[in-house]
Design an enzyme around this catalytic site. Structure first.
Site, PDB file in Angstrom:
ATOM      1  N   THR A 162      97.089  19.715  53.490  1.00 21.62           N
ATOM      2  CA  THR A 162      97.017  18.253  53.618  1.00 21.62           C
ATOM      3  C   THR A 162      97.470  17.535  52.349  1.00 21.62           C
ATOM      4  OG1 THR A 162      95.214  18.377  55.224  1.00 21.62           O
ATOM      5  CG2 THR A 162      95.431  16.322  53.998  1.00 21.62           C
ATOM      6  N   ILE A 185      96.729  19.990  60.185  1.00 24.45           N
ATOM      7  CA  ILE A 185      97.689  19.953  59.078  1.00 24.45           C
ATOM      8  C   ILE A 185      97.083  20.753  57.928  1.00 24.45           C
ATOM      9  CG2 ILE A 185      98.947  18.520  57.415  1.00 24.45           C
ATOM     10  CD1 ILE A 185      98.900  16.242  59.476  1.00 24.45           C
TER      11      ILE A 185
HETATM   12  C1  LIP Z   1      93.924  23.980  52.039  1.00 25.30           C
HETATM   13  C2  LIP Z   1      94.258  25.453  52.060  1.00 25.30           C
HETATM   14  C3  LIP Z   1      94.650  25.936  50.663  1.00 25.30           C
HETATM   15  C4  LIP Z   1      93.503  25.715  49.726  1.00 25.30           C
HETATM   16  C5  LIP Z   1      93.161  24.248  49.684  1.00 25.30           C
HETATM   17  C6  LIP Z   1      92.814  23.702  51.081  1.00 25.30           C
HETATM   18  P1  LIP Z   1      93.693  22.022  53.829  1.00 25.30           P
HETATM   19  O1  LIP Z   1      93.562  23.574  53.344  1.00 25.30           O
HETATM   20  O2  LIP Z   1      95.309  25.672  52.966  1.00 25.30           O
HETATM   21  O3  LIP Z   1      94.995  27.298  50.651  1.00 25.30           O
HETATM   22  O4  LIP Z   1      93.832  26.189  48.446  1.00 25.30           O
HETATM   23  O5  LIP Z   1      92.068  24.080  48.804  1.00 25.30           O
HETATM   24  O6  LIP Z   1      91.634  24.322  51.531  1.00 25.30           O
HETATM   25  O7  LIP Z   1      92.534  21.311  53.192  1.00 25.30           O
HETATM   26  O8  LIP Z   1      94.986  21.503  53.356  1.00 25.30           O
HETATM   27  O9  LIP Z   1      93.589  22.088  55.335  1.00 25.30           O
END
Ligand code: LIP
Length: 261
Positions: free
Chosen positions: A91, A88
């Site tokens: 998250t 996911i």
């Molecule tokens: C997220 C990334 C997003 C970043 C967040 C986090 P997660 O991944 O998709 O771009 O800004 O800090 O790393 O933790 O939702 O898998």
């Protein structure tokens, strides 16, 4: 059928089944199972359950492949193919009920390290948005049935997506970078899902995306979407603890890199 297409088809089946589970768990109510690097870096019970489902399906179908996922220890394979999975991605969005989250699944060849692997297939599936982005190396990138292409340059400047890490100590530096970028951009977007940001570059919805400190599973599938849609993905500051990914259409990529690096 080419190996890359076979891997993509399997990844899409996995992503859809995993996405259905994530969507169902969201409707049932989400439990925060733990925090990781900081209080803001949450993991839900669904993150773990979805990754476990994907691991089990891959182990049954392709037992010699490796696995690198966000929630559990890496598994080294014997086939040369490794699955890089964010069960996911987004998250925090997922936990709060926002639809901007995705199951991100990539099959890579070679050492399972960013900038060393060769991505063979990637799928970014957003169940709450009803969108599935997919790509097989050399075969193009698609949103559902439509072939994707990165955006043409815009007279008013680039629409740039970005993100920020969970560590508050990094925010001042990242905001200083954003201030430099905004001088050259027509606007900024921050969705909270790296894989969906990369998919948006591939679909021409934004002109560029950059972010420091992503994990391999955040970008493995989305980066292939971008390159298969005619975009460029590069890395800056690779010796630092927080390398920066830069993904954009070719002309925008050159301009943005000059500003960022
Ligand atoms: C997220 C990334 C997003 C970043 C967040 C986090 P997660 O991944 O998709 O771009 O800004 O800090 O790393 O933790 O939702 O898998």
């Amino acid at each position: 059928m080419a190996r890359e297409t076979e891997l993509m088809t399997f990844a899409e089946e996995l992503a859809r089944e995993a996405g259905e589970l994530a969507h169902r768990r969201r409707a049932e109510g989400v439990d925060i199972a733990a925090t990781k690097s900081t209080l803001a870096d949450i993991v839900t019970a669904a993150d773990r359950e979805v990754e476990q489902l994907i691991r089990e399906r891959i182990a049954a179908e392709r037992p010699d492949d490796g696995f690198v996922g966000e929630e559990f220890d890496a598994l080294r394979g014997r086939s040369g193919v490794t699955w890089v999975v964010d069960p996911i991605d987004g998250t925090v969005n997922y936990a709060g009920g926002s639809p901007f989250y995705a199951v991100s699944i990539a099959a890579v060849e070679g050492e399972p390290r960013p900038r060393e692997w060769m991505a063979l297939a990637g799928v970014v599936h957003a169940p709450a948005l009803g969108e599935t982005f997919r790509a097989a190396r050399g075969e193009g990138a698609f949103l559902d049935g439509r072939r994707l292409a990165v955006a043409e340059p815009h007279a008013a400047g680039a629409l740039v997506a970005t993100g920020f890490g969970y560590d508050p100590a990094t925010h001042a530096g990242d905001l200083a970078t954003l201030a430099r970028v905004f001088v050259h951009a027509r606007d900024i977007r921050r969705t909270g899902s790296a894989s969906l940001d990369l998919a948006s570059v591939a679909a021409g919805r934004v002109d560029a995306y950059y972010e420091r400190g992503l994990s391999p599973w955040d970008h493995a599938a989305g980066a292939l979407l971008v390159t298969e849609a005619g975009g460029v993905v590069s890395w800056a500051d690779v010796a630092s603890a927080r390398p920066m990914i830069i993904a954009a259409a070719p002309t925008v990529h050159a301009t943005l890199t000059d500003v960022l690096v």
